[in-house]
Write an enzyme that holds these catalytic residues in place. Structure first.
Site, PDB file in Angstrom:
ATOM      1  N   THR A 127     -30.659 -16.940  54.096  1.00  0.00           N
ATOM      2  CA  THR A 127     -30.664 -16.911  52.638  1.00  0.00           C
ATOM      3  C   THR A 127     -29.304 -17.179  51.972  1.00  0.00           C
ATOM      4  OG1 THR A 127     -30.812 -15.371  50.622  1.00  0.00           O
ATOM      5  CG2 THR A 127     -30.488 -14.357  52.962  1.00  0.00           C
ATOM      6  N   TYR A 151     -29.397  -6.200  51.136  1.00  0.00           N
ATOM      7  CA  TYR A 151     -30.474  -7.182  51.664  1.00  0.00           C
ATOM      8  C   TYR A 151     -29.708  -8.527  52.452  1.00  0.00           C
ATOM      9  CZ  TYR A 151     -33.054 -11.494  51.425  1.00  0.00           C
ATOM     10  OH  TYR A 151     -33.669 -12.648  51.526  1.00  0.00           O
TER      11      TYR A 151
HETATM   12  P1  NAD Z   1     -42.656 -12.710  50.797  1.00  0.00           P
HETATM   13  O1  NAD Z   1     -42.186 -11.289  50.728  1.00  0.00           O
HETATM   14  O2  NAD Z   1     -43.622 -13.268  50.010  1.00  0.00           O
HETATM   15  O3  NAD Z   1     -43.131 -12.862  52.502  1.00  0.00           O
HETATM   16  C1  NAD Z   1     -42.859 -12.288  53.443  1.00  0.00           C
HETATM   17  C2  NAD Z   1     -43.885 -11.912  54.264  1.00  0.00           C
HETATM   18  O4  NAD Z   1     -43.630 -11.016  55.540  1.00  0.00           O
HETATM   19  C3  NAD Z   1     -45.023 -10.874  53.429  1.00  0.00           C
HETATM   20  O5  NAD Z   1     -46.102 -11.390  53.317  1.00  0.00           O
HETATM   21  C4  NAD Z   1     -44.717  -9.274  54.261  1.00  0.00           C
HETATM   22  O6  NAD Z   1     -46.094  -8.816  54.158  1.00  0.00           O
HETATM   23  C5  NAD Z   1     -44.566  -9.996  55.617  1.00  0.00           C
HETATM   24  N1  NAD Z   1     -43.587  -8.934  56.594  1.00  0.00           N
HETATM   25  C6  NAD Z   1     -42.491  -8.516  56.164  1.00  0.00           C
HETATM   26  N2  NAD Z   1     -42.107  -7.680  57.009  1.00  0.00           N
HETATM   27  C7  NAD Z   1     -43.088  -7.737  58.054  1.00  0.00           C
HETATM   28  C8  NAD Z   1     -43.434  -7.173  59.360  1.00  0.00           C
HETATM   29  N3  NAD Z   1     -42.382  -5.887  59.729  1.00  0.00           N
HETATM   30  N4  NAD Z   1     -44.331  -7.339  60.061  1.00  0.00           N
HETATM   31  C9  NAD Z   1     -45.252  -8.149  59.617  1.00  0.00           C
HETATM   32  N5  NAD Z   1     -45.132  -8.894  58.367  1.00  0.00           N
HETATM   33  C10 NAD Z   1     -43.996  -8.514  57.652  1.00  0.00           C
HETATM   34  O7  NAD Z   1     -41.127 -13.422  50.973  1.00  0.00           O
HETATM   35  P2  NAD Z   1     -40.869 -15.093  50.959  1.00  0.00           P
HETATM   36  O8  NAD Z   1     -40.139 -15.103  49.272  1.00  0.00           O
HETATM   37  O9  NAD Z   1     -41.676 -15.874  51.193  1.00  0.00           O
HETATM   38  O10 NAD Z   1     -39.446 -15.039  51.770  1.00  0.00           O
HETATM   39  C11 NAD Z   1     -39.745 -15.393  53.262  1.00  0.00           C
HETATM   40  C12 NAD Z   1     -38.321 -15.397  53.712  1.00  0.00           C
HETATM   41  O11 NAD Z   1     -37.591 -16.355  52.999  1.00  0.00           O
HETATM   42  C13 NAD Z   1     -37.754 -14.096  54.116  1.00  0.00           C
HETATM   43  O12 NAD Z   1     -37.369 -13.965  55.267  1.00  0.00           O
HETATM   44  C14 NAD Z   1     -36.983 -14.030  52.877  1.00  0.00           C
HETATM   45  O13 NAD Z   1     -35.598 -13.239  53.338  1.00  0.00           O
HETATM   46  C15 NAD Z   1     -36.410 -15.559  53.095  1.00  0.00           C
HETATM   47  N6  NAD Z   1     -35.898 -16.055  51.711  1.00  0.00           N
HETATM   48  C16 NAD Z   1     -36.640 -16.323  50.455  1.00  0.00           C
HETATM   49  C17 NAD Z   1     -36.001 -16.764  49.346  1.00  0.00           C
HETATM   50  C18 NAD Z   1     -36.921 -16.929  48.088  1.00  0.00           C
HETATM   51  O14 NAD Z   1     -36.319 -17.359  47.169  1.00  0.00           O
HETATM   52  N7  NAD Z   1     -38.341 -16.557  48.113  1.00  0.00           N
HETATM   53  C19 NAD Z   1     -34.745 -17.053  49.454  1.00  0.00           C
HETATM   54  C20 NAD Z   1     -33.923 -16.828  50.492  1.00  0.00           C
HETATM   55  C21 NAD Z   1     -34.483 -16.261  51.507  1.00  0.00           C
END
Ligand code: NAD
Length: 321
Positions: A127, A151
């Site tokens: 991120t 985070y």
């Molecule tokens: P999200 O919360 O929609 O998706 C994450 C999924 O992981 C969820 O469905 C959750 O239930 C699952 N999860 C979490 N912990 C778990 C575990 N221990 N076992 C099984 N499942 C688990 O988030 P997102 O926005 O899709 O983000 C996806 C990734 O991208 C993450 O790693 C986040 O840190 C990273 N990220 C996202 C953004 C953004 O703008 N959305 C920006 C930077 C980084």
């Protein structure tokens, strides 16, 4: 037959990525435990559309205590998207979920990946939050990370673990530092989703700070394309890449664009800055351009219109016949 594994497959980025892989004819195993950080019924909806593909299989499990070995035997790429996302909830009581879901879960995967006979790539979703209040903009991968939220600390710790395992045990890791991803499927705790939902419900739009903060917004299909390249380009192993949208935008200007899209004035309510939010983000994407052939294709106005169309269907009233 080899399989692609997508962790966090029911989430925003994981579900869109899984769909793109399935469209390419890949066999995909998605893992998710449907936690309640936000309404799990949204995650069920995401998974429902994936289950329509014969090449998709869902494993419902918690990755902070998961036996990876049997699954990794036939896996060639793991896209590790699962995490506890969100900056604001990472302070205080919530921190435990961040260490478990971000650090512990990643370490378990990396340990198992050491023994995975067919693993070609492990793509780690990092991120822009690792940069915190960066010293220069646009920020390149060489700038020293200085997270300003718990985070960001946990995501950086897991990223560093990835490269430890790459250097010491040859785990073929690539990390992607996403800059604010948006579009259909966006998490309900993220700004654009909240803004559009407030418009639909004719509520005030909460804005942290003075609205002059800037962000590099990345459309979901561009983030997915970055993953597909990271999962296949040989030169990506051992590298970290910024995945940004190609331009830096002031939040208040985004709100003006949203007004044009929804066709009515927004009721803006400014509130205190959120602790842990960086004031500005901007990605230098030259490394991703050169090594991954990454090029963001969807501009902000087009991407916002797509998200607005999706939000309207998501919150459409259910008509009972
Ligand atoms: P999200 O919360 O929609 O998706 C994450 C999924 O992981 C969820 O469905 C959750 O239930 C699952 N999860 C979490 N912990 C778990 C575990 N221990 N076992 C099984 N499942 C688990 O988030 P997102 O926005 O899709 O983000 C996806 C990734 O991208 C993450 O790693 C986040 O840190 C990273 N990220 C996202 C953004 C953004 O703008 N959305 C920006 C930077 C980084």
């Amino acid at each position: 037959m080899t399989i692609s594994v997508v962790t966090g497959a029911a989430g925003f980025i994981g579900s869109n990525l899984s769909k793109a892989l399935l469209e390419q004819g890949k066999t995909v195993v998605g893992i998710d435990h449907f936690n309640d950080y936000y309404d799990p019924s949204l995650k069920r909806r995401n998974i429902e559309s994936l289950l329509a593909y014969p090449g998709f299989k869902l494993i419902e499990a918690d990755l902070s205590q998961f036996d990876w070995q049997p699954l990794l035997t036939d896996t060639d790429v793991v896209y590790h998207q699962a995490a506890q996302a969100g900056v604001r909830a990472s302070w205080g009581q919530g921190f435990h979920a961040y260490t478990e879901r971000n650090i512990t879960a990643t370490q378990l995967l990396l340990e198992a990946a050491r023994q995975a006979p067919n693993l070609q790539r492990l793509v780690y979703a990092s991120t822009s939050s690792v940069y915190g209040d960066a010293e220069c903009f646009p920020t390149s991968e060489q700038v020293a990370p200085q997270p300003v939220s718990p985070y960001g600390i946990t995501k950086l710790a897991a990223e560093r673990l990835c490269f430890l395992y790459q250097r010491n045990f040859g785990v073929p890791v690539t990390a992607l530092r996403y800059f604010t991803v948006y579009g259909p499927g966006q998490r309900p705790d993220m700004a654009f989703h909240k803004f559009f939902r407030a418009v639909l419900k004719d509520e005030e739009i909460p804005i942290y700070g003075d609205g002059q903060q800037t962000r590099d917004f990345t459309y979901i299909s561009d983030a997915v394309a970055g993953n597909l390249a990271a999962g296949s380009v040989p030169a990506a192993v051992g590298q970290v890449f910024n995945i940004g949208g190609g331009s830096r935008v002031v939040l208040s200007e985004v709100l003006d664009t949203i007004e044009q899209i929804v066709g009515k004035p927004l009721r803006r309510r400014h509130q205190e800055n959120a602790m842990g939010d960086a004031r500005h983000t901007a990605a230098d994407i030259s490394r991703a351009r050169t090594l991954l052939g990454y090029e963001p294709k969807v501009g902000l106005a087009e991407g916002l219109a797509q998200e607005w169309a999706w939000i309207q269907t998501l919150y459409a009233p259910v008509v009972v016949a």
